[in-house]
Enzyme design. Structure first.
Site, short mmCIF file in Angstrom:
data_model
loop_
_atom_site.label_atom_id
_atom_site.label_comp_id
_atom_site.label_asym_id
_atom_site.label_seq_id
_atom_site.Cartn_x
_atom_site.Cartn_y
_atom_site.Cartn_z
N ASN A 108 -14.34 -86.08 -63.48
CA ASN A 108 -13.81 -85.65 -64.78
C ASN A 108 -13.53 -84.16 -64.69
O ASN A 108 -14.45 -83.35 -64.74
CB ASN A 108 -14.87 -85.96 -65.86
CG ASN A 108 -14.47 -85.43 -67.23
OD1 ASN A 108 -13.34 -85.00 -67.44
ND2 ASN A 108 -15.42 -85.48 -68.15
N TRP A 109 -12.25 -83.81 -64.54
CA TRP A 109 -11.89 -82.41 -64.34
C TRP A 109 -11.98 -81.60 -65.63
O TRP A 109 -11.90 -80.39 -65.60
CB TRP A 109 -10.48 -82.30 -63.77
CG TRP A 109 -10.29 -82.92 -62.41
CD1 TRP A 109 -11.24 -83.55 -61.63
CD2 TRP A 109 -9.08 -82.96 -61.65
NE1 TRP A 109 -10.68 -83.97 -60.46
CE2 TRP A 109 -9.36 -83.63 -60.43
CE3 TRP A 109 -7.77 -82.51 -61.87
CZ2 TRP A 109 -8.39 -83.84 -59.46
CZ3 TRP A 109 -6.80 -82.72 -60.89
CH2 TRP A 109 -7.10 -83.38 -59.71
N LYS A 110 -12.08 -82.30 -66.76
CA LYS A 110 -12.10 -81.63 -68.09
C LYS A 110 -10.89 -80.70 -68.21
O LYS A 110 -9.85 -81.01 -67.66
CB LYS A 110 -13.44 -80.92 -68.29
CG LYS A 110 -14.63 -81.85 -68.01
CD LYS A 110 -15.94 -81.33 -68.47
CE LYS A 110 -17.03 -82.36 -68.17
NZ LYS A 110 -18.34 -81.94 -68.61
N HIS A 140 -16.40 -89.59 -74.44
CA HIS A 140 -17.18 -88.54 -73.76
C HIS A 140 -17.92 -87.71 -74.81
O HIS A 140 -17.40 -87.48 -75.90
CB HIS A 140 -16.26 -87.65 -72.92
CG HIS A 140 -17.01 -86.71 -72.03
ND1 HIS A 140 -17.58 -85.55 -72.50
CD2 HIS A 140 -17.35 -86.80 -70.72
CE1 HIS A 140 -18.23 -84.96 -71.50
NE2 HIS A 140 -18.10 -85.69 -70.42
N GLU A 187 -18.37 -84.68 -75.17
CA GLU A 187 -17.64 -83.50 -75.67
C GLU A 187 -16.62 -83.91 -76.73
O GLU A 187 -16.35 -83.17 -77.67
CB GLU A 187 -16.97 -82.77 -74.49
CG GLU A 187 -18.02 -82.05 -73.63
CD GLU A 187 -17.67 -81.88 -72.17
OE1 GLU A 187 -16.49 -82.04 -71.79
OE2 GLU A 187 -18.60 -81.58 -71.38
N GLU A 236 -24.39 -90.72 -69.80
CA GLU A 236 -24.48 -89.29 -69.56
C GLU A 236 -25.38 -88.65 -70.62
O GLU A 236 -24.95 -88.44 -71.75
CB GLU A 236 -23.10 -88.64 -69.65
CG GLU A 236 -22.10 -89.20 -68.69
CD GLU A 236 -20.90 -88.26 -68.53
OE1 GLU A 236 -20.71 -87.76 -67.43
OE2 GLU A 236 -20.20 -88.02 -69.52
N GLY A 276 -23.31 -80.37 -67.48
CA GLY A 276 -22.95 -78.98 -67.25
C GLY A 276 -24.12 -78.01 -67.32
O GLY A 276 -23.93 -76.79 -67.35
N SER A 314 -24.58 -83.29 -64.32
CA SER A 314 -25.02 -82.43 -63.19
C SER A 314 -25.32 -83.22 -61.92
O SER A 314 -26.22 -82.88 -61.16
CB SER A 314 -26.23 -81.58 -63.61
OG SER A 314 -25.88 -80.75 -64.69
N GLY A 362 -18.56 -84.06 -63.31
CA GLY A 362 -17.78 -82.98 -63.92
C GLY A 362 -17.60 -81.85 -62.92
O GLY A 362 -16.76 -81.91 -62.03
N GLY A 363 -18.43 -80.80 -63.06
CA GLY A 363 -18.33 -79.59 -62.24
C GLY A 363 -18.09 -79.85 -60.76
O GLY A 363 -17.17 -79.26 -60.16
P1 PGA Z 1 -21.17 -82.32 -65.17
O1 PGA Z 1 -20.29 -83.15 -66.20
O2 PGA Z 1 -21.18 -83.09 -63.87
O3 PGA Z 1 -20.48 -80.99 -65.02
O4 PGA Z 1 -22.53 -82.19 -65.75
C1 PGA Z 1 -20.34 -84.55 -66.25
C2 PGA Z 1 -19.43 -85.05 -67.35
O5 PGA Z 1 -19.39 -84.46 -68.43
O6 PGA Z 1 -18.74 -86.07 -67.19
#
Ligand code: PGA
Length: 250
Positions: free
Chosen positions: A9-11, A96, A98, A168, A174, A213, A234-235
């Site tokens: 997930n590149w966001k 998600h 967010e 998640e 994050g 994470s 994500g990251g």
């Molecule tokens: P993260 O994000 O790996 O940066 O914690 C995961 C996500 O939100 O899908």
């Protein structure tokens, strides 16, 4: 045997040009990874068309990060499931944390998005998970149960058979704090039991990803757990080498 999936997930990161380079690097890097591992990248909308071109035929699948809750029309700024599907995109992330937190997505919105995703042959990756205060109050089981009941329970058996779930914990996204492999297994097994209660044995085939994470150092332990079928990253998905290394952790 359940599918193994690692989804990136590149966001809201990378320019379209950077995204194309990243997708190319991912496609190149996955060539030597065991074919039983399915890689998915989820770039921003602006990148989808170009990323589709460089991933076609490579085995790397593409996901959108969201879709509109209406089919078409006067909804300024929205992108429909049909538009996404028309590019050949296979998946869409829905719910998600967010999106739930910053854009007010509720189960009512998500039911509409789910229906549109299926109507356009997109496979939803439905994200669930509790916040820190909910975990601390011991309410995490209750929270994920209602996120499932209010949305997933409305699917037909046929729709459910395609669904991917991503658990998640919001406190791990994050933050560099990962759920322990045992915490992940405990709740993944619980999620599967809730799904089984409604859909029966079909739930044995449901892919349940862990997110929050997840990185090359902790992926192996997480993925070694019976009910953890991969990760939503994500990251660490923004660096091709790390993302591939995660995929090699099964
Ligand atoms: P993260 O994000 O790996 O940066 O914690 C995961 C996500 O939100 O899908």
């Amino acid at each position: 045997m359940r599918k193994k999936i690692v989804a990136g997930n590149w966001k809201m990161n990378t320019t379209p040009a950077e995204g194309v380079e990243l997708a190319k690097a991912v496609a190149a890097g996955t060539r030597n990874v065991d074919k039983s591992v399915n890689f998915i990248v989820a770039p921003p909308f602006t990148h989808l068309s170009e990323v589709m071109k460089v991933t076609r035929g490579t085995g790397v699948a593409v996901s959108a990060q969201n879709c509109a809750d209406e089919a078409k029309g006067a909804y300024t700024g929205e992108v429909s499931a049909a538009m996404i599907a028309s590019l050949g995109v296979e998946y869409v992330l829905l719910g998600h944390s967010e999106r739930r937190e910053y854009y007010g997505e509720t189960s009512a919105t998500l039911n509409k998005k789910m229906a549109l995703a299926y109507a356009n042959n997109l496979i939803p990756i439905y994200c669930i998970g509790e916040k820190l205060e909910e975990r601390e109050a011991g309410k995490h089981f209750e929270v994920v149960k209602s996120q499932i009941e209010e949305v997933v329970f409305n699917l037909t058996a046929e729709e459910f058979s395609k669904l991917v779930i991503a658990y998640e914990p919001v406190w791990a996204i994050g933050t560099g704090k990962t759920a322990t492999a045992d915490q992940a297994q405990e709740i993944h097994a619980y999620i599967r039991s809730v799904l089984k209660g409604k859909f029966g044995e079909a739930a044995d085939q449901t892919v349940i990803l862990y997110g929050g994470s997840c990185n090359p150092s902790n992926a192996k332990e997480l993925f070694s757990k019976e009910d953890v079928d991969g990760g939503l990253i994500g990251g660490a998905s923004l660096k091709a080498d790390d993302f591939i290394a995660i995929g090699e952790s099964f």
